[in-house]
Design an enzyme around this catalytic site. Structure first.
Site, mmCIF file in Angstrom:
data_model
loop_
_atom_site.group_PDB
_atom_site.id
_atom_site.type_symbol
_atom_site.label_atom_id
_atom_site.label_comp_id
_atom_site.label_asym_id
_atom_site.label_seq_id
_atom_site.Cartn_x
_atom_site.Cartn_y
_atom_site.Cartn_z
ATOM 1 N N HIS A 283 0.829 -1.217 0.000
ATOM 2 C CA HIS A 283 0.000 0.000 0.000
ATOM 3 C C HIS A 283 0.856 1.256 0.000
ATOM 4 O O HIS A 283 1.806 1.381 0.762
ATOM 5 C CB HIS A 283 -1.066 -0.002 1.098
ATOM 6 C CG HIS A 283 -0.564 0.036 2.504
ATOM 7 N ND1 HIS A 283 -0.280 1.203 3.162
ATOM 8 C CD2 HIS A 283 -0.328 -0.963 3.399
ATOM 9 C CE1 HIS A 283 0.107 0.924 4.398
ATOM 10 N NE2 HIS A 283 0.102 -0.367 4.567
ATOM 11 N N ASP A 295 6.146 0.848 6.731
ATOM 12 C CA ASP A 295 4.699 0.654 6.542
ATOM 13 C C ASP A 295 4.160 1.771 5.675
ATOM 14 O O ASP A 295 3.757 2.813 6.185
ATOM 15 C CB ASP A 295 3.992 0.613 7.896
ATOM 16 C CG ASP A 295 2.530 0.242 7.783
ATOM 17 O OD1 ASP A 295 2.121 -0.251 6.711
ATOM 18 O OD2 ASP A 295 1.793 0.451 8.762
ATOM 19 N N GLU A 329 -4.982 1.848 2.619
ATOM 20 C CA GLU A 329 -5.053 0.675 3.500
ATOM 21 C C GLU A 329 -5.259 1.085 4.939
ATOM 22 O O GLU A 329 -6.038 0.477 5.672
ATOM 23 C CB GLU A 329 -3.758 -0.154 3.376
ATOM 24 C CG GLU A 329 -3.817 -1.496 4.097
ATOM 25 C CD GLU A 329 -3.432 -1.440 5.568
ATOM 26 O OE1 GLU A 329 -3.785 -2.374 6.299
ATOM 27 O OE2 GLU A 329 -2.797 -0.454 5.999
ATOM 28 N N GLU A 330 -4.559 2.135 5.359
ATOM 29 C CA GLU A 330 -4.576 2.466 6.785
ATOM 30 C C GLU A 330 -5.969 2.848 7.280
ATOM 31 O O GLU A 330 -6.309 2.602 8.431
ATOM 32 C CB GLU A 330 -3.571 3.583 7.099
ATOM 33 C CG GLU A 330 -2.108 3.212 6.805
ATOM 34 C CD GLU A 330 -1.560 2.074 7.671
ATOM 35 O OE1 GLU A 330 -2.309 1.512 8.481
ATOM 36 O OE2 GLU A 330 -0.365 1.751 7.504
ATOM 37 N N ASP A 356 3.019 -6.306 3.379
ATOM 38 C CA ASP A 356 2.653 -5.223 4.313
ATOM 39 C C ASP A 356 3.065 -5.603 5.727
ATOM 40 O O ASP A 356 2.265 -5.555 6.656
ATOM 41 C CB ASP A 356 1.141 -4.953 4.224
ATOM 42 C CG ASP A 356 0.718 -3.762 5.076
ATOM 43 O OD1 ASP A 356 1.595 -2.961 5.449
ATOM 44 O OD2 ASP A 356 -0.484 -3.644 5.369
ATOM 45 N N HIS A 428 3.627 2.815 12.764
ATOM 46 C CA HIS A 428 2.632 3.888 12.973
ATOM 47 C C HIS A 428 3.140 5.008 13.889
ATOM 48 O O HIS A 428 2.345 5.667 14.544
ATOM 49 C CB HIS A 428 1.308 3.336 13.531
ATOM 50 C CG HIS A 428 0.571 2.435 12.583
ATOM 51 N ND1 HIS A 428 -0.691 1.935 12.866
ATOM 52 C CD2 HIS A 428 0.902 1.940 11.359
ATOM 53 C CE1 HIS A 428 -1.096 1.176 11.852
ATOM 54 N NE2 HIS A 428 -0.140 1.164 10.929
HETATM 55 ZN ZN LIG Z 1 0.549 -1.325 6.371
#
Ligand SMILES: [Zn+2]
Length: 471
Positions: A283, A295, A329-330, A356, A428
């Protein structure tokens, strides 16, 4: 489910025309394809293309939260990169989303020992009043303790859950804890809470909170929600043990209804059966705090790097390889958008998989149910062993968030499982940056992905036909 009949019909056609496993009907004999796959893997170990891709993305674009101008720039960047690398049919498929944009965020202990706390708003959270919300906290050391609290028992309070996330190499610690972030805000609201804080879902001990999306439940009041850094959550546990604690929380996110995002696509057209597609991806969107290196800049780089190596072969595989760089995606939009847009095509997608899970090496590969013991599994096992990865005979149940919609529509998925022991240290957070990527480990991941993708595209394997018949 309404597509069952369709897939049954397509399945029969494929089974008749293509055979069940890698077969002699393919243009090249099995030994030749295994040899090609092995040399691809070795080439990938010394190919800087994937690292260059994520280096360029994180440096020239940076964060790229879906629905923002930065993500839009990333889409144009990705199209240009795919075209320059020789991909065909490069285009972007638009879809709408409800974009969520972070605002100011702060949390302070008020009273006789004022202290600042490191927090970050959860994706999808509503805002507090412009002046913030101030209330006494109720601390729960486990999520189940919160669930056991009676309705009304949290009236006027800020609920704080400080359960620790367990460090597990395959990411199952995150899976087990995700309900604390996803469902916690609504569960606290149902019991009367005016705001919700959780200990970050992370395995580090840094003062950097981990964001991530929440899911408000229908019928429950929507309350503002944020994650505390791990040391701050522990600070609150100690303070709460000494007596009542009051916090003022200020969160001012905003929402853009009907914002735009795109799934970026590039293909390597198959030489013999171009309608049959092997779909791999990652993503392109990221959270906004870091630069989205692990990520999921690493994931899109892995898919790009693997397909690019296959495109450079003197002889193309029979099936088409499609790389999809998913666009939200998030916030949970892109997989559903892709599955909906490609509903009629699902029967032609041989297998789908998303990278991912960071930038480290692939430890094991799982194939769709029924594939263990097949010629395909043996060929895969043989070619990934020298790369330091094993074939895991347990069936793949999950191939990535963005291919879940396809999986529901009957598309077989594979899981190329990376070493995630330290993935959730920076996941994140503002610390998800390029320096966390070890180019050698990234190259190994590209190698395993290129082997898997090539073997699937160069074979007649029909994973639907290998699976036990549906009951
Ligand atoms: Zn991800």
């Amino acid at each position: 489910m309404r597509n069952n009949l369709y897939f049954l019909v397509v399945g029969v056609v494929l089974a008749t025309s293509a055979g069940a496993t890698i077969s002699a009907t393919n243009a090249q004999p099995l030994e030749t394809r295994v040899a090609t796959a092995s040399s691809l893997g070795q080439k990938a170990l010394n190919d800087p293309a994937a690292f260059d891709f994520v280096e360029s993305l994180t440096t020239e674009i940076g964060q790229r939260l879906a629905g923002t101008e930065a993500h839009k720039r990333a889409v144009a960047w990705a199209e240009a990169k795919l075209k320059a690398a020789g991909f065909e049919n490069v285009h972007s498929e638009p879809f709408n989303l409800r974009a969520w944009i972070r605002g100011a965020e702060s949390a302070d202990i008020v009273g006789s020992v004022p202290q600042h706390l490191a927090v970050t708003t959860l994706g999808g959270s509503v805002a507090t009043d412009a002046n913030g919300v101030e209330a006494e906290i109720a601390v729960f050391r486990t999520y189940d303790e919160l669930l056991a609290a009676a309705p009304g028992s949290l009236n006027g309070k800020i609920a704080v859950v400080t359960q620790r996330m367990v460090r597990v190499q395959d990411g199952s610690g995150y899976g087990a804890a995700s309900r604390i972030r996803r469902s916690g805000p609504s569960e606290a609201a149902k019991r009367g809470a005016v705001a919700y804080l959780l200990r970050s879902l992370g395995t580090d001990n840094h003062r950097l909170p981990h964001t991530g999306a929440l899911d408000y439940q229908e019928g429950a009041p929507q309350i503002p929600a944020a994650a505390l850094s791990v040391p701050d959550a522990e600070q609150l546990e100690r303070l709460a043990a000494r007596g009542p604690v009051r916090i003022r929380l200020l969160l001012t996110p905003t929402v853009k209804e009907n914002a735009a995002s795109w799934n970026v696509v590039g293909e390597i057209k198959g030489a013999e059966r171009p309608d049959e597609t092997v779909l791999i991806g990652g993503h392109l969107d990221s959270w906004d705090l870091g630069t989205g290196a692990t990520d999921d800049g690493a994931g899109v780089a892995i898919a790009f790097g693997a397909a690019r190596l296959i495109a450079a072969l003197p002889q193309r595989p029979g099936r088409t390889i499609r790389v999809v760089l998913f666009g939200a995606e998030e916030m949970d939009f892109s997989g559903a958008a892709y599955a909906q847009a490609h509903e009629g095509e699902a029967g032609n997608i041989v297998v789908a998989a998303e990278a991912d899970f960071g930038a480290r090496n692939v430890l094991s590969v799982q194939l769709p149910p029924g594939a263990a013991g097949s010629d395909f599994a043996r060929a895969l096992q043989q070619t990934i062993a020298p790369l330091g990865a094993i074939f895991d005979s347990r069936p793949a149940l999950f191939g990535g968030d963005d291919v879940r919609g396809l999986q529901k529509a009957g598309v077989p998925v594979a899981a190329l499982r990376q070493d995630g022991l330290d993935y959730f240290d920076t996941h994140h957070t503002a610390d998800d940056t390029l320096d966390k990527i070890d180019p050698k480990q990234l190259d190994q991941a590209v190698a395993v992905w290129s082997v898997f993708t090539y073997l699937a595209a160069a074979s007649d394997v029909d994973f639907r036909n290998l699976a036990p018949p549906p009951k």
